[in-house]
Design a protein around this motif. Structure first.
Motif, short mmCIF file in Angstrom:
data_model
loop_
_atom_site.label_atom_id
_atom_site.label_comp_id
_atom_site.label_asym_id
_atom_site.label_seq_id
_atom_site.Cartn_x
_atom_site.Cartn_y
_atom_site.Cartn_z
N ASN A 134 8.85 77.89 25.37
CA ASN A 134 10.30 77.66 25.36
C ASN A 134 10.98 78.13 26.64
O ASN A 134 12.20 78.12 26.74
CB ASN A 134 10.94 78.37 24.17
CG ASN A 134 10.71 79.88 24.21
OD1 ASN A 134 9.83 80.36 24.92
ND2 ASN A 134 11.49 80.62 23.43
N CYS A 135 10.20 78.55 27.64
CA CYS A 135 10.79 79.01 28.91
C CYS A 135 11.03 77.82 29.82
O CYS A 135 10.13 77.01 30.07
CB CYS A 135 9.85 80.01 29.58
SG CYS A 135 10.52 80.70 31.12
N LYS A 136 12.24 77.70 30.33
CA LYS A 136 12.61 76.57 31.17
C LYS A 136 13.02 76.97 32.58
O LYS A 136 13.24 76.10 33.43
CB LYS A 136 13.76 75.80 30.51
CG LYS A 136 13.41 75.22 29.14
CD LYS A 136 14.60 74.48 28.54
CE LYS A 136 14.24 73.91 27.17
NZ LYS A 136 15.40 73.19 26.56
#
Length: 216
Positions: A134-136
Protein backbone atom coordinates in the motif's frame (compact mmCIF):
# COMPACT_ATOMS: atom_id res chain seq x y z
CA UNK A 1 27.01 1.21 2.88
CA UNK A 2 28.70 3.61 5.28
CA UNK A 3 31.39 4.21 2.67
CA UNK A 4 28.74 5.44 0.25
CA UNK A 5 27.38 7.95 2.77
CA UNK A 6 30.87 9.29 3.49
CA UNK A 7 31.88 9.61 -0.16
CA UNK A 8 28.56 10.75 -1.66
CA UNK A 9 27.38 13.16 1.06
CA UNK A 10 30.65 13.84 2.89
CA UNK A 11 29.15 12.86 6.24
CA UNK A 12 31.16 11.32 9.05
CA UNK A 13 30.30 7.72 9.89
CA UNK A 14 32.14 7.73 13.22
CA UNK A 15 31.14 9.45 16.43
CA UNK A 16 28.29 9.59 18.90
CA UNK A 17 24.94 7.97 18.02
CA UNK A 18 22.11 10.25 16.96
CA UNK A 19 19.59 9.45 19.68
CA UNK A 20 17.38 11.35 22.11
CA UNK A 21 13.93 11.87 23.53
CA UNK A 22 11.00 13.20 21.51
CA UNK A 23 8.29 15.33 23.10
CA UNK A 24 5.06 16.14 21.33
CA UNK A 25 3.90 19.41 22.84
CA UNK A 26 4.27 22.98 21.68
CA UNK A 27 5.73 24.16 24.97
CA UNK A 28 8.77 21.91 24.53
CA UNK A 29 9.12 22.90 20.87
CA UNK A 30 8.88 26.58 21.78
CA UNK A 31 11.49 26.22 24.53
CA UNK A 32 13.94 24.53 22.17
CA UNK A 33 13.50 27.18 19.46
CA UNK A 34 13.89 30.04 21.93
CA UNK A 35 17.07 28.44 23.23
CA UNK A 36 18.55 27.80 19.78
CA UNK A 37 17.30 30.80 17.80
CA UNK A 38 15.94 33.38 20.23
CA UNK A 39 12.49 33.16 18.58
CA UNK A 40 9.81 30.49 18.19
CA UNK A 41 7.50 29.67 15.28
CA UNK A 42 3.90 30.84 15.40
CA UNK A 43 1.03 28.38 15.21
CA UNK A 44 0.84 28.83 11.44
CA UNK A 45 4.53 27.95 11.08
CA UNK A 46 4.46 24.46 12.57
CA UNK A 47 2.27 21.38 12.34
CA UNK A 48 2.26 18.88 15.16
CA UNK A 49 5.90 17.89 15.71
CA UNK A 50 7.07 19.47 12.46
CA UNK A 51 8.35 22.98 11.79
CA UNK A 52 7.91 24.42 8.32
CA UNK A 53 11.14 24.84 6.37
CA UNK A 54 9.97 28.30 5.31
CA UNK A 55 10.31 29.40 8.93
CA UNK A 56 13.98 28.39 9.00
CA UNK A 57 14.63 29.95 5.59
CA UNK A 58 13.01 33.22 6.62
CA UNK A 59 14.91 33.32 9.90
CA UNK A 60 18.19 32.52 8.16
CA UNK A 61 17.67 35.34 5.66
CA UNK A 62 16.86 37.86 8.40
CA UNK A 63 19.83 37.10 10.63
CA UNK A 64 22.59 39.71 10.69
CA UNK A 65 25.94 38.05 11.40
CA UNK A 66 27.25 40.61 13.87
CA UNK A 67 28.59 38.20 16.53
CA UNK A 68 29.17 34.52 17.30
CA UNK A 69 25.65 34.01 18.64
CA UNK A 70 24.04 35.14 15.39
CA UNK A 71 26.53 33.16 13.32
CA UNK A 72 25.70 30.03 15.31
CA UNK A 73 21.98 30.61 14.82
CA UNK A 74 22.57 31.01 11.09
CA UNK A 75 24.49 27.73 10.92
CA UNK A 76 21.85 25.92 12.99
CA UNK A 77 19.16 27.12 10.59
CA UNK A 78 21.21 25.78 7.70
CA UNK A 79 21.68 22.44 9.47
CA UNK A 80 17.94 22.10 10.14
CA UNK A 81 17.28 22.83 6.45
CA UNK A 82 19.73 20.06 5.52
CA UNK A 83 17.92 17.71 7.88
CA UNK A 84 14.57 18.56 6.32
CA UNK A 85 15.73 18.16 2.73
CA UNK A 86 18.89 16.14 2.06
CA UNK A 87 19.24 13.89 5.12
CA UNK A 88 15.90 13.22 6.81
CA UNK A 89 13.28 14.74 4.53
CA UNK A 90 9.66 13.60 4.74
CA UNK A 91 7.14 13.13 1.94
CA UNK A 92 5.86 16.69 2.17
CA UNK A 93 9.29 18.18 1.45
CA UNK A 94 8.21 21.28 3.37
CA UNK A 95 8.79 20.43 7.05
CA UNK A 96 11.38 19.06 9.46
CA UNK A 97 10.81 17.27 12.76
CA UNK A 98 11.91 19.35 15.72
CA UNK A 99 13.37 16.29 17.50
CA UNK A 100 16.76 17.24 16.05
CA UNK A 101 16.91 20.55 17.89
CA UNK A 102 18.20 19.15 21.22
CA UNK A 103 21.14 17.62 19.35
CA UNK A 104 22.29 21.12 18.41
CA UNK A 105 22.52 22.29 22.02
CA UNK A 106 26.30 21.98 22.10
CA UNK A 107 27.27 23.90 18.98
CA UNK A 108 30.91 22.81 19.07
CA UNK A 109 29.85 19.19 19.50
CA UNK A 110 27.54 18.99 16.48
CA UNK A 111 30.34 17.51 14.40
CA UNK A 112 30.89 14.74 16.95
CA UNK A 113 27.68 12.90 16.00
CA UNK A 114 27.69 10.10 13.45
CA UNK A 115 25.28 11.82 11.07
CA UNK A 116 26.29 9.49 8.26
CA UNK A 117 25.19 6.41 10.21
CA UNK A 118 21.86 8.05 11.07
CA UNK A 119 21.32 8.98 7.43
CA UNK A 120 22.04 5.42 6.28
CA UNK A 121 19.73 3.95 8.92
CA UNK A 122 17.01 6.32 7.76
CA UNK A 123 17.28 5.24 4.11
CA UNK A 124 17.18 1.57 5.16
CA UNK A 125 13.97 2.25 7.06
CA UNK A 126 12.53 4.02 4.02
CA UNK A 127 13.47 1.16 1.68
CA UNK A 128 11.75 -1.30 4.02
CA UNK A 129 8.59 0.80 4.05
CA UNK A 130 8.32 1.04 0.27
CA UNK A 131 8.13 -2.76 0.00
CA UNK A 132 4.62 -2.60 1.48
CA UNK A 133 1.89 -3.13 -1.06
CA UNK A 134 0.00 0.00 0.00
CA UNK A 135 3.03 2.33 -0.14
CA UNK A 136 2.84 4.80 -3.01
CA UNK A 137 5.53 7.37 -2.12
CA UNK A 138 9.10 7.48 -0.87
CA UNK A 139 10.93 10.00 1.28
CA UNK A 140 14.25 10.20 3.11
CA UNK A 141 17.77 10.94 1.81
CA UNK A 142 16.91 10.49 -1.86
CA UNK A 143 20.07 12.35 -2.91
CA UNK A 144 22.04 9.46 -1.44
CA UNK A 145 19.87 6.86 -3.15
CA UNK A 146 19.84 8.57 -6.55
CA UNK A 147 23.54 9.44 -6.62
CA UNK A 148 24.44 5.91 -5.51
CA UNK A 149 22.40 4.53 -8.40
CA UNK A 150 24.08 6.90 -10.89
CA UNK A 151 27.55 5.87 -9.68
CA UNK A 152 26.90 2.11 -9.80
CA UNK A 153 24.61 2.21 -12.87
CA UNK A 154 26.36 4.80 -15.09
CA UNK A 155 24.13 4.11 -18.10
CA UNK A 156 21.34 5.81 -16.16
CA UNK A 157 23.34 8.87 -15.13
CA UNK A 158 23.38 12.29 -16.78
CA UNK A 159 26.77 13.59 -17.88
CA UNK A 160 28.92 14.67 -14.96
CA UNK A 161 29.39 18.33 -14.22
CA UNK A 162 32.74 18.86 -12.49
CA UNK A 163 34.22 15.37 -11.84
CA UNK A 164 36.50 16.70 -9.10
CA UNK A 165 33.83 18.10 -6.80
CA UNK A 166 33.39 16.68 -3.32
CA UNK A 167 31.08 15.42 -1.92
CA UNK A 168 30.28 13.38 -5.01
CA UNK A 169 26.61 14.39 -4.90
CA UNK A 170 27.69 17.91 -5.95
CA UNK A 171 28.99 16.58 -9.25
CA UNK A 172 25.45 16.30 -10.56
CA UNK A 173 24.30 19.69 -9.34
CA UNK A 174 21.73 21.14 -11.74
CA UNK A 175 21.64 17.81 -13.56
CA UNK A 176 18.26 18.68 -15.09
CA UNK A 177 20.00 21.38 -17.14
CA UNK A 178 22.85 19.14 -18.25
CA UNK A 179 20.72 16.63 -20.15
CA UNK A 180 20.47 12.87 -20.08
CA UNK A 181 23.00 11.46 -22.62
CA UNK A 182 24.40 8.10 -21.55
CA UNK A 183 28.05 8.20 -20.53
CA UNK A 184 29.05 4.55 -20.66
CA UNK A 185 27.74 1.24 -21.87
CA UNK A 186 28.59 -0.41 -18.56
CA UNK A 187 25.55 -1.88 -16.84
CA UNK A 188 27.05 -1.96 -13.36
CA UNK A 189 30.21 -0.65 -11.70
CA UNK A 190 31.46 -3.05 -9.06
CA UNK A 191 34.18 -0.76 -7.68
CA UNK A 192 32.49 2.60 -7.71
CA UNK A 193 35.27 4.38 -5.79
CA UNK A 194 38.26 2.60 -7.30
CA UNK A 195 41.43 4.45 -8.28
CA UNK A 196 40.89 5.75 -11.77
CA UNK A 197 37.25 6.57 -11.13
CA UNK A 198 37.89 8.91 -8.18
CA UNK A 199 41.18 10.67 -7.56
CA UNK A 200 42.31 10.21 -3.97
CA UNK A 201 43.34 13.85 -3.67
CA UNK A 202 39.72 14.87 -4.24
CA UNK A 203 38.53 13.07 -1.10
CA UNK A 204 39.30 15.03 2.11
CA UNK A 205 41.72 13.28 4.44
CA UNK A 206 39.22 12.90 7.28
CA UNK A 207 36.78 11.09 4.98
CA UNK A 208 39.49 8.99 3.32
CA UNK A 209 40.81 8.07 6.78
CA UNK A 210 37.39 6.81 7.85
CA UNK A 211 37.02 4.92 4.60
CA UNK A 212 40.43 3.23 4.65
CA UNK A 213 41.07 2.69 8.33
CA UNK A 214 37.64 2.85 9.95
CA UNK A 215 38.85 5.06 12.81
CA UNK A 216 37.49 8.26 14.30
Amino acid sequence: MLEDVAIILGLSTNGMPVIGSTFNNYEALEAECLDKFGVAPRKTEYRGNFIKLTWFRGLKDRLVLVDDIHIQRYVKCHIMLLFGTVMFGDKSGTEVHWKFLPLLHNFAGIIQFSWGSACLAHIYRVLCRITRVNCKEIDGPLTLLLTGAWICLPFLAPILGNPRLFPIANRWRNWEQIGHPYRFRSLFVWKAYAIGRIDLDVIPFEIRRIRLFGVS
